[in-house]
Design an enzyme around this catalytic site. Sequence first.
Site, PDB file in Angstrom:
ATOM      1  CB  THR A  45     -31.888  60.524 -19.969  1.00  0.00           C
ATOM      2  OG1 THR A  45     -32.407  59.311 -19.442  1.00  0.00           O
ATOM      3  CG2 THR A  45     -31.438  60.287 -21.394  1.00  0.00           C
ATOM      4  CE1 TYR A  86     -31.210  55.569 -21.637  1.00  0.00           C
ATOM      5  CE2 TYR A  86     -30.064  57.102 -20.213  1.00  0.00           C
ATOM      6  CZ  TYR A  86     -31.227  56.517 -20.635  1.00  0.00           C
ATOM      7  OH  TYR A  86     -32.406  56.864 -20.060  1.00  0.00           O
ATOM      8  CB  THR A 107     -38.062  62.080 -18.280  1.00  0.00           C
ATOM      9  OG1 THR A 107     -37.680  60.771 -18.704  1.00  0.00           O
ATOM     10  CG2 THR A 107     -37.255  63.132 -19.020  1.00  0.00           C
ATOM     11  CG  ASP A 108     -37.765  56.980 -15.824  1.00  0.00           C
ATOM     12  OD1 ASP A 108     -38.099  57.322 -16.964  1.00  0.00           O
ATOM     13  OD2 ASP A 108     -37.014  56.013 -15.594  1.00  0.00           O
ATOM     14  CE  LYS A 134     -40.661  59.019 -19.593  1.00  0.00           C
ATOM     15  NZ  LYS A 134     -39.349  58.616 -19.102  1.00  0.00           N
ATOM     16  CD  GLU A 180     -68.319  53.679 -11.827  1.00  0.00           C
ATOM     17  OE1 GLU A 180     -68.333  52.449 -11.895  1.00  0.00           O
ATOM     18  OE2 GLU A 180     -67.530  54.390 -12.480  1.00  0.00           O
TER      19      GLU A 180
HETATM   20  C1  SIN Z   1     -34.832  59.860 -18.320  1.00  0.00           C
HETATM   21  O1  SIN Z   1     -34.228  60.744 -17.741  1.00  0.00           O
HETATM   22  O2  SIN Z   1     -35.448  60.083 -19.384  1.00  0.00           O
HETATM   23  C2  SIN Z   1     -34.935  58.445 -17.849  1.00  0.00           C
HETATM   24  C3  SIN Z   1     -34.027  58.117 -16.717  1.00  0.00           C
HETATM   25  C4  SIN Z   1     -34.307  58.914 -15.500  1.00  0.00           C
HETATM   26  O3  SIN Z   1     -35.470  59.229 -15.226  1.00  0.00           O
HETATM   27  O4  SIN Z   1     -33.350  59.249 -14.811  1.00  0.00           O
END
Ligand code: SIN
Length: 338
Positions: free
Chosen positions: A18, A31, A97-98, A170, A295
Amino acid sequence: MKRETMKSHVKILATGGTIAGISRAPAQSEYCAGQMKIQDMIDAVPDLTHLAIISGEQIANVGSQDMSFDILLRLTCRINELMEQQDIHGIVITHGTDTMEETAFFLNLAVNSPKPVVLTGAMRPANAISADGPLNLYNAVAVAADPDARERGVLVVMNDRIHGAHSLTKTNTTSVETFLSPVNGLIGTVNYGKTAYFRFPFRRHTYLSEFSSRFCRPPHPLLPRVDIIYACIDMPPDLIDFSVSAGARGIVIAGDGNGNMNQDTLKNAARKAAQGICIVRSSRVPTGTVSRNVEMNDDTLGFIVSDELNPAKARILLMLGLSETCSRDRIQQLFYSY
Ligand code: SIN
């Protein structure tokens, strides 16, 4: 000239995400990730040159859901090659971020250098109102240029926080405050380029990792297939059969609670463990550890526990572990060390 009086040279390796994304309009959530090229991202933050000598390279331009081991191994190899150069002081990787936590954790095991390696990204595309990417990039470069960031393993800089690759995860699909380090806490903070550090990593990493010397140049070790199976009510036990017949040498159970699964899955997992498949119990719960023999009796059932690693990171460590050994005891020790 002494290092403190010279500007550091920071290389930015771009992979997409992103932070390189463009939306249809500044106030629209629709986007497409991975659109901008690295030089445009650098040019968009002219103040970077106050922090360091900057150069960029495009490794890939994908949404991080499309990150692959092929790209990851090319990235690792390039980082290890660059880190051998005396005139490179730190590296920033721009990334979606994914799956950022998986890439950060893989690099934490595979980079062979004490110099700073810092991942950053954004939750909002580059042309959004209040885009977070430019300041994240600025802060990431500040950390990568900082000699005090050495020997702290692979770091992630997002939203003024410095996270360690072992700990971060995340936690929110859209908020800029998405990354947390719930089990071990932050490595530090960075505010408009001003860094503060709280700790070093507690676990082995980068130049101290037994895996890192194997990723300096090809051929890289062959990484075996490891699958993640998510536990839930009435979990179908034959998912394990499917994974094994598709070639998985290891299975991570994203268990409920302290790495639990229903009785039918447990029996099937124990049968597979007896046949030599590595079964690692992790948890779908976002914080806490998975411990042995609480457990269920892992010693009798032949299971490994992930300790502090979530399922996605446990998968990466198991892939690396299985590329070196089939010993269950040895692999369990890896989960206590990394
Ligand atoms: C992001 O970057 O926040 C989401 C999309 C991705 O991980 O490329």
